[in-house]
Design an enzyme around this catalytic site. Structure first.
Site, PDB file in Angstrom:
ATOM      1  N   ASN A   1      14.178 -10.714  22.873  1.00  0.00           N
ATOM      2  CA  ASN A   1      15.532 -11.239  22.818  1.00  0.00           C
ATOM      3  C   ASN A   1      15.572 -12.597  22.128  1.00  0.00           C
ATOM      4  O   ASN A   1      14.670 -13.421  22.276  1.00  0.00           O
ATOM      5  CB  ASN A   1      16.095 -11.393  24.237  1.00  0.00           C
ATOM      6  CG  ASN A   1      17.518 -11.901  24.231  1.00  0.00           C
ATOM      7  OD1 ASN A   1      18.397 -11.274  23.654  1.00  0.00           O
ATOM      8  ND2 ASN A   1      17.746 -13.047  24.853  1.00  0.00           N
TER       9      ASN A   1
ATOM     10  N   GLY B   1      18.464 -15.429  22.171  1.00  0.00           N
ATOM     11  CA  GLY B   1      19.756 -15.733  22.780  1.00  0.00           C
ATOM     12  C   GLY B   1      20.003 -17.229  22.882  1.00  0.00           C
ATOM     13  O   GLY B   1      19.075 -18.040  22.745  1.00  0.00           O
ATOM     14  N   THR B   2      21.247 -17.584  23.120  1.00  0.00           N
ATOM     15  CA  THR B   2      21.634 -18.985  23.285  1.00  0.00           C
ATOM     16  C   THR B   2      22.016 -19.234  24.740  1.00  0.00           C
ATOM     17  O   THR B   2      22.866 -18.527  25.290  1.00  0.00           O
ATOM     18  CB  THR B   2      22.823 -19.336  22.376  1.00  0.00           C
ATOM     19  OG1 THR B   2      22.434 -19.148  21.017  1.00  0.00           O
ATOM     20  CG2 THR B   2      23.242 -20.793  22.575  1.00  0.00           C
TER      21      THR B   2
ATOM     22  N   ARG C   1      22.390 -22.606  27.822  1.00  0.00           N
ATOM     23  CA  ARG C   1      22.407 -24.052  28.009  1.00  0.00           C
ATOM     24  C   ARG C   1      21.091 -24.491  28.655  1.00  0.00           C
ATOM     25  O   ARG C   1      20.586 -23.851  29.595  1.00  0.00           O
ATOM     26  CB  ARG C   1      23.604 -24.473  28.829  1.00  0.00           C
ATOM     27  CG  ARG C   1      23.543 -24.082  30.279  1.00  0.00           C
ATOM     28  CD  ARG C   1      24.858 -24.347  30.965  1.00  0.00           C
ATOM     29  NE  ARG C   1      24.694 -24.968  32.267  1.00  0.00           N
ATOM     30  CZ  ARG C   1      25.681 -25.126  33.130  1.00  0.00           C
ATOM     31  NH1 ARG C   1      26.889 -24.692  32.843  1.00  0.00           N
ATOM     32  NH2 ARG C   1      25.480 -25.735  34.284  1.00  0.00           N
TER      33      ARG C   1
ATOM     34  N   MET D   1      23.908 -11.197  33.232  1.00  0.00           N
ATOM     35  CA  MET D   1      24.176 -10.127  32.279  1.00  0.00           C
ATOM     36  C   MET D   1      23.358 -10.272  30.995  1.00  0.00           C
ATOM     37  O   MET D   1      23.333  -9.362  30.166  1.00  0.00           O
ATOM     38  CB  MET D   1      25.669 -10.090  31.906  1.00  0.00           C
ATOM     39  CG  MET D   1      26.594  -9.787  33.062  1.00  0.00           C
ATOM     40  SD  MET D   1      26.877 -11.253  34.092  1.00  0.00           S
ATOM     41  CE  MET D   1      27.991 -10.576  35.337  1.00  0.00           C
TER      42      MET D   1
ATOM     43  N   GLU E   1      17.903  -9.012  17.251  1.00  0.00           N
ATOM     44  CA  GLU E   1      18.755 -10.002  16.607  1.00  0.00           C
ATOM     45  C   GLU E   1      18.278 -10.321  15.197  1.00  0.00           C
ATOM     46  O   GLU E   1      19.097 -10.586  14.305  1.00  0.00           O
ATOM     47  CB  GLU E   1      18.800 -11.288  17.444  1.00  0.00           C
ATOM     48  CG  GLU E   1      19.656 -11.207  18.697  1.00  0.00           C
ATOM     49  CD  GLU E   1      18.964 -10.524  19.868  1.00  0.00           C
ATOM     50  OE1 GLU E   1      19.620 -10.266  20.899  1.00  0.00           O
ATOM     51  OE2 GLU E   1      17.741 -10.238  19.749  1.00  0.00           O
TER      52      GLU E   1
ATOM     53  N   GLU F   1      31.577 -26.766  29.966  1.00  0.00           N
ATOM     54  CA  GLU F   1      31.271 -25.451  29.403  1.00  0.00           C
ATOM     55  C   GLU F   1      32.325 -24.973  28.401  1.00  0.00           C
ATOM     56  O   GLU F   1      33.374 -25.575  28.226  1.00  0.00           O
ATOM     57  CB  GLU F   1      31.126 -24.421  30.533  1.00  0.00           C
ATOM     58  CG  GLU F   1      29.697 -24.209  30.994  1.00  0.00           C
ATOM     59  CD  GLU F   1      28.868 -23.451  29.949  1.00  0.00           C
ATOM     60  OE1 GLU F   1      29.436 -23.030  28.923  1.00  0.00           O
ATOM     61  OE2 GLU F   1      27.659 -23.291  30.170  1.00  0.00           O
TER      62      GLU F   1
END
Length: 474
Positions: free
Chosen positions: A161, A163-164, A166, A182, A225, A274
């Site tokens: 994976n 992913g981004t 925080r 998720m 990705e 956020e």
């Protein structure tokens, strides 16, 4: 010509007058974040911001708002800067169909120029860190591409994976981060902790603009990705092998951080302003031990301001949320015409569709909520007819005001899953969800008075083109 690193994209933005170099001395707080916040308030053509004179830092190079306008987003995809939002989404969808495009492995990655290991690791000496909002609990890395592998199937390239998430800096060699349940990395961490093992991880900062786009994209669990980046670039994405973990990381990154998510260790992380436009509060979150930092000489630190929309994050995760939902819905409902999921990463979604029979639009709305992204994000779906443009909000509001009978056309489903950050959830992670059917009823749902709609005159498309040409020629 696709971009292989952040610097080449910044050069293009500069040539297109979409990069503003701020040479006067600024304070790290509040000036950096306030400037990026302001960029989101000056219109859809806002430039990227580049700072290299920050008080208290030596040789700081900071880029912000890199994706923070539709002009910049278009340039990231190699499109003319004046490409409309609708056209960008449509081109994004066309390129999706080229997936997968295998990446290209390269040697001599520029981030190999400098290394910190062991006791020498000090993230504060590599990056000019600063807070983004005054209520944040610390310094954040919020525009990184985080690479992890499924411990149950570590050799499966698609299950690796990118992913981004925080990430809070809690020490010179320690981080805390928030894996939303998720998201794929949460599944990787869950599997590792079941085995009683740490989860190896690579965090890459300052990436080429398309890698950043796909890192925030809700794809299938076994979809790569990097292979999607190749499709969007129109050329293989360049990758390299991270020296400690052996993971595949972007070749052009400014900084590569390698370490492990420590098994079953948690520490308070947050608060953080956020993408929902609210602070999320502090929670006990997993911690990362940094074991190696590799970085370019004089690295550019790319950061992302996010808060009340619109900010850079809304441009960044707009089209890349619309298109996966469109493709996933069309796989089962080919009648679906377009999806607008621009609003708060798809917490609210507008879908236009043809209909087979009465009640069909509500079924489409339910499916939108149960896509991989919909499970954790989509809480409100407005469904409109195929002749209503979901990207044209006046048309959508017309459909809502003229075609919705609240008793028959609003469906509320209680106690469904949502990400814990959703402010409206009464219990974090649980919410009611709503479908608004703003379509024209079809048999057997015969009701209302919709048999004589006003249509555009036949000559309207021709005159639309003529008016645009006249305006452009002024």
């Amino acid at each position: 010509m696709p971009y292989d690193d952040l610097r080449s994209f910044l050069d293009t933005l500069d040539k297109e007058n979409q990069l503003l170099r701020i040479t006067e001395q600024v304070l790290p707080e509040p000036d950096l974040a306030a400037a990026a916040n302001a960029a989101g308030r000056i219109g859809e053509g806002a430039p990227a911001l580049y700072f290299d004179n920050v008080k208290g830092f030596t040789d700081a190079r900071i880029a912000m708002n890199v994706h923070g306008s539709w002009r910049n987003h278009a340039l990231a995809l190699g499109l003319p800067p004046d490409t409309s939002v609708r056209e960008q989404v449509e081109e994004f969808a066309r390129r999706w169909d080229a997936f997968p495009v295998a990446p290209e492995r390269r040697e001599d990655a520029p981030w190999r120029e400098n290394t910190q290991q062991g006791a020498d690791i000090d993230l504060f000496k590599v990056l000019p860190l600063f807070r983004l909002n005054d209520g944040d609990g610390g310094f954040y890395l919020d525009k990184a591409a985080v690479v992890s592998r499924d411990p149950r199937d570590p050799d499966h390239f698609g299950k690796q994976n990118v992913g981004t998430y925080r990430i809070e800096v809690i020490g010179r060699d320690r981080l805390a981060f928030q894996p939303v349940p998720m998201h794929d990395v949460a599944q990787h961490l869950h599997a590792a902790e079941e085995f009683g093992e740490d989860l190896p991880i690579a965090i890459t900062l300052g990436n080429d603009p398309v890698v950043t786009i796909v890192a925030g994209m809700p794809m299938g669990y076994d979809q790569s990705e990097y292979e999607m980046a190749g499709a969007l670039r129109g050329a293989p994405a360049p990758i390299a092998t991270a020296p400690l973990t052996g993971f595949d990381v972007p070749w052009g990154s400014e900084v590569v951080i390698e370490g492990v998510v420590e098994s079953r260790k948690r520490q308070i992380e947050g608060p953080f302003g956020e993408f929902t436009g609210h602070y999320s509060g502090g929670r006990r979150m997993p911690t990362i031990r940094i074991d190696r930092i590799s970085y370019r000489t004089n690295p550019v630190f790319e950061s992302l301001y996010l808060g009340m929309p619109w900010t850079e994050v809304d441009y960044l995760v707009g089209p890349n949320t619309c298109v996966p939902l469109l493709k996933q819905l069309r796989a089962e409902f080919p009648e679906v015409q377009a999806v607008n999921a621009m609003y708060t990463h798809g917490l609210a979604v507008i879908v236009s569709t043809k209909k087979r029979y009465g009640g069909f639009a509500k079924a489409v709305g339910m499916r939108a909520m149960t896509t991989p992204h919909g499970l954790g994000y989509v809480t409100q779906v407005i469904v409109v007819d195929e002749d209503v443009d979901p990207f044209d909000l006046p048309q959508v509001m017309w459909a809502m005001s003229a075609k919705v009978n609240p008793q028959d056309d609003v469906v509320i489903v209680p106690n469904l899953s949502v990400m814990a950050l959703a402010p409206a959830a009464n219990t974090p992670g649980i919410t009611s969800k709503m479908i608004i059917d703003a379509t024209t009823p079809v048999a057997p749902d015969n009701r209302g008075h919709f048999d004589t709609p006003v249509r555009d005159l036949p000559e309207t498309p021709e005159w639309t083109d003529r008016l645009r040409a006249l305006i452009a020629a002024r």
